[in-house]
Design a protein around this motif. Structure first.
Motif, PDB file in Angstrom:
ATOM      1  N   ASP A   1      78.313  30.051  10.721  1.00 22.33           N
ATOM      2  CA  ASP A   1      77.749  31.206  10.025  1.00 22.33           C
ATOM      3  C   ASP A   1      77.096  30.721   8.744  1.00 22.33           C
TER       4      ASP A   1
ATOM      5  N   GLN B   1      77.606  32.783   5.208  1.00 20.19           N
ATOM      6  CA  GLN B   1      78.858  32.836   4.454  1.00 20.19           C
ATOM      7  C   GLN B   1      78.667  32.089   3.135  1.00 20.19           C
ATOM      8  N   THR B   2      78.873  32.775   2.027  1.00 16.98           N
ATOM      9  CA  THR B   2      78.630  32.135   0.735  1.00 16.98           C
ATOM     10  C   THR B   2      79.902  31.906  -0.068  1.00 16.98           C
TER      11      THR B   2
ATOM     12  N   HIS C   1      86.857  31.612   2.059  1.00 18.03           N
ATOM     13  CA  HIS C   1      87.821  32.569   2.581  1.00 18.03           C
ATOM     14  C   HIS C   1      89.023  31.801   3.100  1.00 18.03           C
TER      15      HIS C   1
ATOM     16  N   SER D   1      83.458  25.241  10.677  1.00 16.33           N
ATOM     17  CA  SER D   1      82.844  26.344   9.953  1.00 16.33           C
ATOM     18  C   SER D   1      81.849  25.804   8.940  1.00 16.33           C
TER      19      SER D   1
ATOM     20  N   VAL E   1      79.851  26.837   5.321  1.00 14.10           N
ATOM     21  CA  VAL E   1      79.808  27.716   4.161  1.00 14.10           C
ATOM     22  C   VAL E   1      78.757  27.149   3.216  1.00 14.10           C
TER      23      VAL E   1
END
Length: 181
Positions: free
Chosen positions: A13, A16-17, A20, A135, A137
């Motif tokens: 993604d 996403q900045t 999390h 992931s 980011v």
């Protein structure tokens, strides 16, 4: 060569900045690489946090030569997975701010170059995990690992902080934790 087993992966993604926390029972391994052109060196930063956003361990490692951006990002990922596995973490999300790296790992792509060998090294270390997801980011969500990679310029070789980060990075960690408290 034995084919690697498929691992569950997160969709990459790129929007996403922010950082999390991982799902319950997993850790998130954030990694980053840095280059220091004037000093002809590179650095790796890794931070491992639990599902409560608490830092379990962090590290900085200086690499004695200058690498390309993708090479040092791949070295950071490989170092992060090896480090996490040796510490006994086997359910994890590996998160990087390198979209190329995250996409390559997610798609199980191969390269016929030095980058390809580095990707194979990451895949080798991935076999130590029961569950490993990938992931992406943006840099804003990877600040702690980024600062740890930059900190590598000021150490001799390799530094580890158990349940901690270097003092100048504590405000960044606390900012991340405050969002989820």
């Amino acid at each position: 060569m034995v084919p690697l087993p498929p691992f569950p992966r997160l969709a990459v993604d790129s929007t996403q900045t922010r950082w999390h926390p991982p799902p319950h029972g997993m850790v998130k391994i954030n990694c980053d690489g840095a280059t220091f052109r004037n000093q002809k060196k590179s650095g790796v930063g890794v931070v491992i946090q639990d599902d409560n956003s608490m830092v379990l361990v962090s590290m900085s490692k200086q690499l004695p030569q200058l690498y390309s951006a993708l090479e040092v990002e791949a070295m950071a990922a490989s170092t992060a997975l090896s480090f996490a596995s040796r510490l006994g973490f086997h359910w994890a999300i590996l998160e990087s701010d390198s979209l190329t790296l995250a996409t390559t790992l997610r798609n199980n792509s191969t390269f016929l170059s030095l980058d390809g060998l580095l990707m194979e090294d990451i895949k080798f270390h991935a076999t130590s995990f029961i569950q490993l997801r990938y992931s992406h980011v943006k840099r804003e969500g990877n600040k702690v690992a980024h600062k740890l990679a930059r900190h590598a310029l000021y150490i001799l070789d390799f530094s580890v902080w158990m349940e901690d980060v270097p003092p100048p990075l504590l405000p960044i960690v606390l900012e991340d934790i405050a969002r989820f408290s």
